[in-house]
Design an enzyme around this catalytic site. Structure first.
Site, mmCIF file in Angstrom:
data_model
loop_
_atom_site.group_PDB
_atom_site.id
_atom_site.type_symbol
_atom_site.label_atom_id
_atom_site.label_comp_id
_atom_site.label_asym_id
_atom_site.label_seq_id
_atom_site.Cartn_x
_atom_site.Cartn_y
_atom_site.Cartn_z
ATOM 1 N N LYS A 62 22.787 19.768 -11.444
ATOM 2 C CA LYS A 62 22.941 19.581 -12.898
ATOM 3 C C LYS A 62 21.664 19.034 -13.571
ATOM 4 C CE LYS A 62 25.934 20.984 -14.279
ATOM 5 N NZ LYS A 62 26.052 22.478 -14.336
ATOM 6 N N ARG A 145 16.978 14.553 -14.196
ATOM 7 C CA ARG A 145 17.286 14.194 -15.581
ATOM 8 C C ARG A 145 17.930 12.817 -15.564
ATOM 9 N NH1 ARG A 145 22.569 17.906 -17.194
ATOM 10 N NH2 ARG A 145 22.418 16.938 -19.243
HETATM 11 P P1 A3P Z 1 24.599 20.427 -19.147
HETATM 12 O O1 A3P Z 1 25.496 21.608 -18.965
HETATM 13 O O2 A3P Z 1 25.151 19.150 -18.692
HETATM 14 O O3 A3P Z 1 24.004 20.322 -20.528
HETATM 15 P P2 A3P Z 1 21.846 23.093 -13.344
HETATM 16 O O4 A3P Z 1 21.349 24.467 -13.601
HETATM 17 O O5 A3P Z 1 21.023 22.358 -12.328
HETATM 18 O O6 A3P Z 1 23.322 23.092 -13.033
HETATM 19 O O7 A3P Z 1 21.668 22.246 -14.661
HETATM 20 C C1 A3P Z 1 22.426 22.504 -15.795
HETATM 21 C C2 A3P Z 1 21.739 21.816 -16.939
HETATM 22 O O8 A3P Z 1 20.569 22.534 -17.292
HETATM 23 C C3 A3P Z 1 22.547 21.808 -18.204
HETATM 24 O O9 A3P Z 1 23.352 20.657 -18.169
HETATM 25 C C4 A3P Z 1 21.481 21.766 -19.309
HETATM 26 O O10 A3P Z 1 21.378 20.523 -19.939
HETATM 27 C C5 A3P Z 1 20.188 22.022 -18.554
HETATM 28 N N1 A3P Z 1 19.289 22.969 -19.182
HETATM 29 C C6 A3P Z 1 17.945 22.832 -19.215
HETATM 30 N N2 A3P Z 1 17.386 23.810 -19.903
HETATM 31 C C7 A3P Z 1 18.391 24.616 -20.320
HETATM 32 C C8 A3P Z 1 18.413 25.812 -21.093
HETATM 33 N N3 A3P Z 1 17.290 26.343 -21.560
HETATM 34 N N4 A3P Z 1 19.616 26.371 -21.348
HETATM 35 C C9 A3P Z 1 20.752 25.794 -20.888
HETATM 36 N N5 A3P Z 1 20.779 24.667 -20.151
HETATM 37 C C10 A3P Z 1 19.619 24.089 -19.866
#
Ligand code: A3P
Length: 307
Positions: A62, A145
């Site tokens: 995440k 994060r």
């Molecule tokens: P949230 O859904 O809590 O906002 P991962 O891919 O490791 O599961 O991480 C998911 C997180 O990527 C999302 O957490 C979001 O905040 C983040 N993220 C970073 N850049 C992003 C983007 N361009 N579009 C969507 N999510 C993004």
């Protein structure tokens, strides 16, 4: 019987030869990855092969791992494995061996860098040693994060999955706080936010310089500077540009504009509204994380503006 043995030995030799060709190609930067990758003609396509990764996004769950992988895939010198492989953290996969792992990798052109991401590696106790046994020179990317926000995101994902399967789930505060109101240090999602513990295991196997830390919160605010840092770390020519990103007001996040191909945003599971966490519980969580965070800052030699 003898023929079967000879055949098996030949197959093994063939597999080893292919693996070492890929590794040699990765390490000799000739031709330069981006330039080599630009040669997308029929001959190059015919040369495509599956290689072990030269770089792995190991976590955090995440933290923005999907966004980082997708953004990195904009680079012509990079070939990414779309699906999470879970090789070093799942026994049933690890048992299948390196040949299986390599078969999960995308086809790549000579000189292209193969990258996979499995956020589950970061907190998996055996992963650092296993990754090192595969390739002690592999480059590792860790996107972090704010660990309190990460925990809420982690909970939200599990909640969503359970709801989809029609399963009940407890509110976040019930999982995070013990009946006496103190933080429950055993809560899995909290454990995954103790970055210093997990990083400590990786640093026992890899030098600090082989692990590049990406600021996931900064990646959300403005992806380009973080991507430039990753290009530098991976010794890729600077090919990703600010024009490869645009802010999508509907999504509330940056989306991708590849040089050739369709613009795209990450799917709806990325950047979804978080489950609520009361101000009091959040304060306790932040207080609990203060010391672990400080230890992480010392390890990486950098301070993040976390709660
Ligand atoms: P949230 O859904 O809590 O906002 P991962 O891919 O490791 O599961 O991480 C998911 C997180 O990527 C999302 O957490 C979001 O905040 C983040 N993220 C970073 N850049 C992003 C983007 N361009 N579009 C969507 N999510 C993004």
């Amino acid at each position: 019987m003898l023929w079967t043995l000879i055949l098996a030995a030949l197959l093994l030799l063939l597999l080893q030869a292919q693996l070492s060709v890929c590794l040699r190609e990765l390490r000799s930067a000739v031709p330069a990855p981006a330039d080599a990758a630009a040669t997308t003609n029929a001959t190059a396509t015919a040369n495509a092969t599956q290689c072990l990764p030269g770089a792995i996004i190991i976590g955090v769950r995440k933290g923005g791992t999907r966004a980082l992988l997708e953004m990195l895939s904009l680079h012509p010198g990079v070939a990414v494995a779309k699906a999470e492989v879970h090789y070093f953290n799942l026994e049933e996969h690890y048992r299948r061996g390196l040949g299986w792992y390599r078969a999960q990798m995308p086809a790549s052109l000579p000189g292209q860098l193969t990258v996979e991401k499995t956020p589950g590696y970061f907190a998996a106790p055996l992963a650092p040693g296993r990754v090192r046994a595969m390739d002690g020179a592999v480059r590792l990317l860790l996107i972090v994060r704010d660990p309190a926000e990460r925990l809420v995101s982690d909970y939200t994902q599990v909640l969503h999955n359970r709801r989809q399967r029609g399963k009940p789930y407890r509110p976040l505060e019930e999982l995070l706080l013990r009946p006496d109101g103190a933080i429950d240090a055993g809560y899995k999602a909290l454990q995954r936010s103790l970055y210093h513990q997990h990083l400590g295991r990786w640093l026992q196997r890899f030098p600090r310089g082989q692990i590049h830390v990406v600021d996931g919160d900064a990646l959300v605010r403005d992806p380009f500077p973080e991507l430039r840092g990753v290009e530098r770390f991976l010794e890729l020519s600077p090919r990703i540009a600010p024009s490869n990103f645009y802010f999508n007001a509907t999504k509330g996040f940056y989306c991708l504009l590849p040089n050739a191909g369709q613009e795209r945003c990450l799917d709806e599971s990325k950047g979804r509204p978080h489950a609520p966490l009361g101000a009091n519980a959040r304060r306790k969580l932040c207080r609990f994380l203060r010391r672990p965070n400080r230890r992480f800052f010392e390890m990486v030699g950098r301070v993040f503006a976390w709660c």
